[in-house]
Design an enzyme around this catalytic site. Structure first.
Site, PDB file in Angstrom:
ATOM      1  N   PHE A  17       0.842  -1.207   0.000  1.00  0.00           N
ATOM      2  CA  PHE A  17       0.000   0.000   0.000  1.00  0.00           C
ATOM      3  C   PHE A  17       0.882   1.265   0.000  1.00  0.00           C
ATOM      4  O   PHE A  17       0.886   2.050  -0.962  1.00  0.00           O
ATOM      5  CB  PHE A  17      -0.930  -0.090   1.218  1.00  0.00           C
ATOM      6  CG  PHE A  17      -1.560   1.190   1.663  1.00  0.00           C
ATOM      7  CD1 PHE A  17      -2.199   2.036   0.771  1.00  0.00           C
ATOM      8  CD2 PHE A  17      -1.530   1.543   3.020  1.00  0.00           C
ATOM      9  CE1 PHE A  17      -2.800   3.221   1.211  1.00  0.00           C
ATOM     10  CE2 PHE A  17      -2.121   2.716   3.466  1.00  0.00           C
ATOM     11  CZ  PHE A  17      -2.749   3.558   2.552  1.00  0.00           C
ATOM     12  N   ASP A  37      10.276  -6.648  -3.225  1.00  0.00           N
ATOM     13  CA  ASP A  37       9.128  -7.127  -2.452  1.00  0.00           C
ATOM     14  C   ASP A  37       8.994  -8.633  -2.653  1.00  0.00           C
ATOM     15  O   ASP A  37       9.170  -9.135  -3.763  1.00  0.00           O
ATOM     16  CB  ASP A  37       7.838  -6.414  -2.927  1.00  0.00           C
ATOM     17  CG  ASP A  37       6.744  -6.417  -1.869  1.00  0.00           C
ATOM     18  OD1 ASP A  37       6.329  -7.526  -1.469  1.00  0.00           O
ATOM     19  OD2 ASP A  37       6.303  -5.333  -1.456  1.00  0.00           O
ATOM     20  N   GLY A  42       1.819  -7.858  -0.166  1.00  0.00           N
ATOM     21  CA  GLY A  42       1.674  -6.871  -1.249  1.00  0.00           C
ATOM     22  C   GLY A  42       1.206  -7.519  -2.537  1.00  0.00           C
ATOM     23  O   GLY A  42       0.981  -8.727  -2.596  1.00  0.00           O
ATOM     24  N   ASN A 105      19.748  -5.869   6.779  1.00  0.00           N
ATOM     25  CA  ASN A 105      20.179  -5.966   5.374  1.00  0.00           C
ATOM     26  C   ASN A 105      19.998  -4.639   4.642  1.00  0.00           C
ATOM     27  O   ASN A 105      20.851  -4.224   3.853  1.00  0.00           O
ATOM     28  CB  ASN A 105      19.386  -7.058   4.645  1.00  0.00           C
ATOM     29  CG  ASN A 105      19.791  -8.442   5.103  1.00  0.00           C
ATOM     30  OD1 ASN A 105      20.909  -8.650   5.565  1.00  0.00           O
ATOM     31  ND2 ASN A 105      18.880  -9.397   4.974  1.00  0.00           N
ATOM     32  N   TYR A 151       5.337  -7.469  16.177  1.00  0.00           N
ATOM     33  CA  TYR A 151       5.419  -6.278  15.319  1.00  0.00           C
ATOM     34  C   TYR A 151       6.084  -5.126  16.076  1.00  0.00           C
ATOM     35  O   TYR A 151       7.043  -4.523  15.596  1.00  0.00           O
ATOM     36  CB  TYR A 151       4.014  -5.896  14.891  1.00  0.00           C
ATOM     37  CG  TYR A 151       3.910  -4.695  13.973  1.00  0.00           C
ATOM     38  CD1 TYR A 151       4.389  -4.734  12.671  1.00  0.00           C
ATOM     39  CD2 TYR A 151       3.301  -3.515  14.414  1.00  0.00           C
ATOM     40  CE1 TYR A 151       4.265  -3.631  11.828  1.00  0.00           C
ATOM     41  CE2 TYR A 151       3.170  -2.414  13.576  1.00  0.00           C
ATOM     42  CZ  TYR A 151       3.651  -2.476  12.276  1.00  0.00           C
ATOM     43  OH  TYR A 151       3.521  -1.387  11.442  1.00  0.00           O
ATOM     44  N   LYS A 155       9.803  -3.470  15.304  1.00  0.00           N
ATOM     45  CA  LYS A 155       9.972  -2.077  14.886  1.00  0.00           C
ATOM     46  C   LYS A 155      10.854  -1.321  15.885  1.00  0.00           C
ATOM     47  O   LYS A 155      11.615  -0.445  15.490  1.00  0.00           O
ATOM     48  CB  LYS A 155       8.608  -1.391  14.768  1.00  0.00           C
ATOM     49  CG  LYS A 155       7.780  -1.879  13.583  1.00  0.00           C
ATOM     50  CD  LYS A 155       8.338  -1.394  12.248  1.00  0.00           C
ATOM     51  CE  LYS A 155       7.433  -1.771  11.099  1.00  0.00           C
ATOM     52  NZ  LYS A 155       7.951  -1.335   9.795  1.00  0.00           N
TER      53      LYS A 155
HETATM   54  P1  NAD Z   1       1.535  -3.536   3.210  1.00  0.00           P
HETATM   55  O1  NAD Z   1       1.345  -4.888   3.810  1.00  0.00           O
HETATM   56  O2  NAD Z   1       0.587  -3.063   2.166  1.00  0.00           O
HETATM   57  O3  NAD Z   1       2.996  -3.400   2.615  1.00  0.00           O
HETATM   58  C1  NAD Z   1       4.116  -4.078   3.137  1.00  0.00           C
HETATM   59  C2  NAD Z   1       4.897  -4.656   1.971  1.00  0.00           C
HETATM   60  O4  NAD Z   1       6.086  -5.298   2.478  1.00  0.00           O
HETATM   61  C3  NAD Z   1       4.104  -5.734   1.205  1.00  0.00           C
HETATM   62  O5  NAD Z   1       4.134  -5.466  -0.181  1.00  0.00           O
HETATM   63  C4  NAD Z   1       4.845  -7.026   1.558  1.00  0.00           C
HETATM   64  O6  NAD Z   1       4.725  -8.003   0.547  1.00  0.00           O
HETATM   65  C5  NAD Z   1       6.256  -6.517   1.776  1.00  0.00           C
HETATM   66  N1  NAD Z   1       7.087  -7.406   2.589  1.00  0.00           N
HETATM   67  C6  NAD Z   1       6.801  -7.907   3.829  1.00  0.00           C
HETATM   68  N2  NAD Z   1       7.827  -8.699   4.238  1.00  0.00           N
HETATM   69  C7  NAD Z   1       8.759  -8.679   3.249  1.00  0.00           C
HETATM   70  C8  NAD Z   1      10.046  -9.298   3.096  1.00  0.00           C
HETATM   71  N3  NAD Z   1      10.565 -10.113   4.020  1.00  0.00           N
HETATM   72  N4  NAD Z   1      10.742  -9.049   1.955  1.00  0.00           N
HETATM   73  C9  NAD Z   1      10.234  -8.246   0.989  1.00  0.00           C
HETATM   74  N5  NAD Z   1       9.025  -7.636   1.082  1.00  0.00           N
HETATM   75  C10 NAD Z   1       8.301  -7.864   2.208  1.00  0.00           C
HETATM   76  O7  NAD Z   1       1.554  -2.490   4.428  1.00  0.00           O
HETATM   77  P2  NAD Z   1       1.668  -0.896   4.435  1.00  0.00           P
HETATM   78  O8  NAD Z   1       0.513  -0.361   5.178  1.00  0.00           O
HETATM   79  O9  NAD Z   1       1.973  -0.397   3.086  1.00  0.00           O
HETATM   80  O10 NAD Z   1       2.946  -0.686   5.372  1.00  0.00           O
HETATM   81  C11 NAD Z   1       4.206  -0.311   4.836  1.00  0.00           C
HETATM   82  C12 NAD Z   1       5.158   0.018   5.965  1.00  0.00           C
HETATM   83  O11 NAD Z   1       4.657   1.116   6.735  1.00  0.00           O
HETATM   84  C13 NAD Z   1       5.386  -1.124   6.946  1.00  0.00           C
HETATM   85  O12 NAD Z   1       6.748  -1.140   7.317  1.00  0.00           O
HETATM   86  C14 NAD Z   1       4.519  -0.757   8.122  1.00  0.00           C
HETATM   87  O13 NAD Z   1       5.017  -1.276   9.332  1.00  0.00           O
HETATM   88  C15 NAD Z   1       4.593   0.756   8.092  1.00  0.00           C
HETATM   89  N6  NAD Z   1       3.414   1.351   8.752  1.00  0.00           N
HETATM   90  C16 NAD Z   1       2.218   1.448   8.097  1.00  0.00           C
HETATM   91  C17 NAD Z   1       1.136   2.010   8.742  1.00  0.00           C
HETATM   92  C18 NAD Z   1      -0.204   2.203   8.066  1.00  0.00           C
HETATM   93  O14 NAD Z   1      -1.117   2.725   8.696  1.00  0.00           O
HETATM   94  N7  NAD Z   1      -0.380   1.854   6.810  1.00  0.00           N
HETATM   95  C19 NAD Z   1       1.250   2.453  10.071  1.00  0.00           C
HETATM   96  C20 NAD Z   1       2.466   2.305  10.712  1.00  0.00           C
HETATM   97  C21 NAD Z   1       3.551   1.773  10.044  1.00  0.00           C
END
Ligand code: NAD
Ligand code: UDP
Length: 315
Positions: A17, A37, A42, A105, A151, A155
């Site tokens: 997202f 990714d 995703g 990494n 989680y 973080k």
């Molecule tokens: P999301 O699940 O849509 O996106 C996360 C992406 O990371 C996915 O495409 C997933 O396939 C990829 N991913 C996960 N593990 C992986 C790995 N080992 N190797 C490669 N790719 C991997 O979630 P999002 O809402 O887009 O969140 C993105 C980031 O923002 C995250 O780090 C999340 O912790 C942080 N975040 C988001 C929010 C929110 O409200 N959306 C709030 C706080 C923090």
């Protein structure tokens, strides 16, 4: 044609997202983007509009494994991580690994390339907060062994190792603490409250309110968040910065707004409050305002309108 002089950014989690919205913004700012990714939460549909763009490439890769990329890299944006409570309850080990090994990494890649590093951290670092609204100097109230611990602690480790790479290896690092952000490209079934309520309302199903719905959240539209993140990546500041929208709602009031905006006749159904679900959450954004001249612009009604339109085709 892509010119060789364009700065190169790596976005881990680029098919997610937020990663996909960030990718769009970086391309619009004239950067090249390499999205990494493993697609665990995703979807490449989020990047389909970039097919054929010479400044963009996608590599399917798990970032918990060693990262090798040829050529220069100017920025590493580390966004890979499951982000919904349902996701990290289902895949706790992957969540811990991407926050720890994956961050290590991504930092190693930034160090090797002399790149700027940017960590997507979270308001979950504050846990179930005893300070309200949350300021960056609050250390938090996290249960390390509860179901959300995988989680939150991943973080918190990610922030700790980022600061260690900054202090010890002099990597130019940035940390954003993201508060609940919503918008198009969220997964309908990822379990977070915005897609959950909109999907239920559009399908005429009851809205699943956890607890009595008196817990609060403050929702930020994705374009506002990405603007704050881009601004933060351009300043010389290394400690965490909250980015989010300080307008706070109870979950029940948020549900009522979703019903009104979708014109749905759905009712509420009450389910048990998940363990350690934070009772209140609202960012103090004083630091972002002063440092970045940033504050959110999109009203919840306007952002929800866009998001509801997006989900209408998906239900
Ligand atoms: P999301 O699940 O849509 O996106 C996360 C992406 O990371 C996915 O495409 C997933 O396939 C990829 N991913 C996960 N593990 C992986 C790995 N080992 N190797 C490669 N790719 C991997 O979630 P999002 O809402 O887009 O969140 C993105 C980031 O923002 C995250 O780090 C999340 O912790 C942080 N975040 C988001 C929010 C929110 O409200 N959306 C709030 C706080 C923090
Ligand atoms: N929530 C809810 N019903 C749902 C999904 C979530 O009442 O179907 C509540 C959840 O208990 C939390 C809030 O909505 O208090 C936000 O949940 P979300 O999963 O979006 O993110 P969180 O802020 O908890 O990480």
């Amino acid at each position: 044609m892509a010119t060789k002089k364009k700065p190169v950014s790596v976005v881990t989690g680029g098919a997610g997202f937020l990663g996909s919205h960030l990718t769009d913004r970086l391309l619009a700012e004239g950067l090249r983007v390499i999205a990494l990714d493993n697609l665990i939460t995703g979807n490449t549909d989020n990047l389909a509009h970039l097919a054929g763009n010479p400044d963009f490439s996608f590599i399917k890769q798990d970032v918990t494994n060693y990262l090798y990329l040829p050529g220069p890299v100017d920025y590493v944006f580390h966004f890979a991580s499951p982000a919904s409570p349902i996701d990290y309850l289902e895949i706790p080990i992957q969540t811990l690994k991407v926050g720890s090994l994956g961050t290590h990494n991504a930092l190693g890649l930034a160090k090797a390339k002399g790149a700027k590093f940017f960590l997507a951290s979270t308001s979950e670092c504050y846990g179930d907060p005893l300070v309200h609204p949350q300021t960056e100097d609050y250390w938090g109230n996290v249960n390390p062994i509860g179901p959300r611990g995988c989680y939150d602690e991943a973080k918190r480790f990610a922030e700790a190792i980022t600061m260690a790479y900054h202090r010890h290896h002099k990597v130019d690092t940035h940390i954003v603490r993201i508060f609940n952000t919503y918008g198009p490209r969220m997964r309908l079934r990822d379990g977070r409250v915005v897609p959950a309520f909109i999907g239920q309302a559009l399908k005429g199903q009851p809205l699943t309110v956890f607890g009595k719905g008196q817990q609060t959240r403050s929702f930020c539209y994705c374009s506002d968040l990405i603007d704050g993140i881009y601004r933060l990546s351009q300043v010389d500041y290394h400690e965490p910065v909250n980015i989010g929208n300080p307008t706070e709602f109870t979950i029940l009031d948020f549900g009522k707004l979703v019903l009104k905006m979708t014109g749905s006749k759905s009712k509420f159904v009450y389910k048990p409050l998940p363990t350690d679900d934070p009772k209140q959450r609202r960012p103090d954004i004083t630091k972002a305002k002063k440092l970045l001249g940033w504050e959110p612009k999109v009203k919840l009604e306007d952002g929800l309108k866009q998001t509801i339109e997006y989900f209408r085709d998906k239900v």
